[in-house]
Design an enzyme around this catalytic site. Structure first.
Site, short mmCIF file in Angstrom:
data_model
loop_
_atom_site.label_atom_id
_atom_site.label_comp_id
_atom_site.label_asym_id
_atom_site.label_seq_id
_atom_site.Cartn_x
_atom_site.Cartn_y
_atom_site.Cartn_z
N GLU A 1 -6.40 -10.44 -1.52
CA GLU A 1 -7.22 -10.21 -0.31
C GLU A 1 -8.69 -10.14 -0.68
O GLU A 1 -9.44 -9.28 -0.22
CB GLU A 1 -6.78 -8.91 0.38
CG GLU A 1 -5.31 -8.88 0.76
CD GLU A 1 -4.88 -7.66 1.56
OE1 GLU A 1 -5.75 -6.92 2.07
OE2 GLU A 1 -3.66 -7.44 1.68
N GLU B 1 0.81 -1.24 0.00
CA GLU B 1 0.00 0.00 0.00
C GLU B 1 0.84 1.28 0.00
O GLU B 1 0.61 2.19 0.80
CB GLU B 1 -0.98 -0.03 1.18
CG GLU B 1 -1.89 -1.24 1.11
CD GLU B 1 -2.82 -1.39 2.32
OE1 GLU B 1 -2.82 -0.52 3.20
OE2 GLU B 1 -3.54 -2.41 2.37
O1 9MR Z 1 -7.74 -8.19 8.23
C1 9MR Z 1 -6.76 -7.43 8.91
C2 9MR Z 1 -7.30 -6.98 10.26
O2 9MR Z 1 -7.53 -8.09 11.11
C3 9MR Z 1 -6.29 -6.04 10.92
O3 9MR Z 1 -6.86 -5.48 12.10
C4 9MR Z 1 -5.92 -4.92 9.96
C5 9MR Z 1 -4.83 -4.04 10.51
O4 9MR Z 1 -3.64 -4.75 10.62
O5 9MR Z 1 -5.46 -5.45 8.73
C6 9MR Z 1 -6.41 -6.23 8.08
O6 9MR Z 1 -5.86 -6.66 6.86
C7 9MR Z 1 -5.49 -5.63 5.93
C8 9MR Z 1 -4.26 -6.12 5.19
O7 9MR Z 1 -3.24 -6.43 6.09
C9 9MR Z 1 -3.78 -5.09 4.18
N1 9MR Z 1 -4.85 -4.70 3.29
C10 9MR Z 1 -6.11 -4.30 3.91
C11 9MR Z 1 -6.59 -5.39 4.87
C12 9MR Z 1 -7.94 -5.02 5.47
O8 9MR Z 1 -7.82 -3.90 6.28
#
Ligand code: 9MR
Length: 382
Positions: free
Chosen positions: A274, A161
């Site tokens: 994702e 990102e």
């Molecule tokens: O699904 C993840 C959630 O449990 C966490 O709280 C969050 C912050 O670390 O991240 C979520 O996953 C993210 C991923 O790592 C990067 N792309 C966006 C995803 C959804 O927020």
């Protein structure tokens, strides 16, 4: 007495044998088999899944996935919470679970502006680190984490990102401190992250990963520019992850095809990393978890038949596009196992909160039959 006990035990075994498979949707085809000739199928796994606290979710993962990504446990904050402290156990459990079930293991993620502790960017006096000090901190982290799983983690989301919606680089502390605001250094932290990941495990695949690449052409062009830049410097990059956090209204077929074809044209592999489809009609649409609240994830109509039909239609549309472009796509990973494990609430995945396959599951399976029908000139019906 003994016979009665044996009968009781046997009844229990029969009962469990009937319950567990049903809970895990064992009577449906395994997604990894359905798409075996097309791409890997996987899911993001959380701690409960890999440690056996959610055995029904683990059963879904074992049956349907041949690849998995750690949802959180390899993020900097989790794996390296303090300067001199790494926390390996959860990540080790994840890797062990994947190996036990012969899943291709994906590491997520090394360099990201989110879920990274404050101390990373500060010196002992709480002043911002110099460029060299931050580079060295980043190198140590990458060497240590990638090095620990050398030969076991097949591919890494090296940088996550890094882009704004308009395709420019996001003004993170990585960019501010390492890029020093100078144009010729703007890709510097990305270059170094990829270089050090490659040094730490020369056989690992290395990916750039981001969201909205399928909805913003400018952002997708920004990802293309990152790939081209790295390639022009002779730095290894194997793939780009289109996260694909969708909704009932997006992505459009055109947007998704633009992203797949323009990224593939750079010569890298493309993967959906994702995948989920939010069912909420309103609210935040991006992938930043800090913007997500109970108010905007609460979805009273998530289970409604109409919602489930729309969800099935959107999944079918997406998978038809993915199959059409299968030569460029190596992996499709769902962001979670079943609805209760999703970060976004509502009903975004293929299995519901009771672990049952939803209409969307069957719609996805059907896209394969229709695709083969199109290829051999029949209508896809048996
Ligand atoms: O699904 C993840 C959630 O449990 C966490 O709280 C969050 C912050 O670390 O991240 C979520 O996953 C993210 C991923 O790592 C990067 N792309 C966006 C995803 C959804 O927020």
């Amino acid at each position: 007495m003994r016979t009665r006990q044996t009968i009781t035990t046997m009844s229990l075994v029969v009962l469990l044998a009937n319950t567990v498979p049903c809970m895990a949707g064992q009577n449906v085809p395994a997604l990894k088999d359905v798409f075996t000739n097309h791409f890997l199928i996987g899911g993001a796994l959380n701690r409960n899944v890999v440690t056996g606290r959610d055995p029904n979710a683990a059963a879904i993962a074992e049956k349907h996935f041949n690849t998995a990504t750690a949802e959180n446990d390899l993020k900097w904050q989790r794996v390296h919470p303090r300067l001199d402290q790494y926390s390996w156990e959860p990540a080790d459990n994840f890797v062990a679970f994947c190996e036990k079930h012969q899943m291709v293991v994906i590491g997520h993620c090394l360099v990201w502006h989110s879920q990274v502790p404050r101390w990373v960017f500060l010196d002992d006096s709480e002043n911002a680190l110099t460029r060299d000090a931050l580079l060295s901190r980043m190198r140590d982290h990458i060497r240590t984490v990638v090095g620990r799983y050398k030969g076991r983690i097949k591919g890494w989301d090296v940088v996550n990102e890094a882009l704004n919606e308009d395709g420019t680089l996001r003004n993170t502390q990585w960019l501010q401190i390492i890029g020093e605001g100078a144009e010729n250094k703007q890709y510097d932290y990305i270059e170094n992250a990829f270089r050090w990941a490659h040094e730490a495990d020369p056989d690992a695949e290395l990916y750039y990963n981001d969201y909205s690449l399928e909805t913003s052409r400018a952002k997708c062009d920004g990802a293309v520019a990152i790939v081209n830049h790295l390639k022009s410097r002779g730095i290894r990059i194997d793939g780009v992850g289109i996260q694909l956090h969708g909704s009932l209204a997006h992505p459009s077929v055109e947007g998704l095809e633009y992203a797949i074809t323009s990224l593939a044209a750079t010569g890298v592999k493309v993967m959906m990393t994702e995948l989920d489809i939010r069912t909420q009609a309103r609210g935040y649409r991006g992938a930043d978890v800090s913007q997500v609240s109970w108010q905007n994830t609460n979805d009273p109509s998530a289970a409604a038949a109409e919602t489930q039909r729309k969800l099935a239609d959107k999944y079918a549309e997406i998978f038809s596009v993915l199959l059409k472009h299968e030569k460029d796509i190596t992996r499709v990973t769902f962001w979670g196992v079943y609805d209760a494990t999703s970060w976004i609430g509502g009903s975004p995945l293929l299995f519901d909160r009771s672990y049952q396959p939803k209409e969307a599951f069957f719609a996805v399976v059907k896209t394969k039959t229709s695709h083969e029908g199109r290829q051999d000139g029949t209508d896809g019906e048996p």
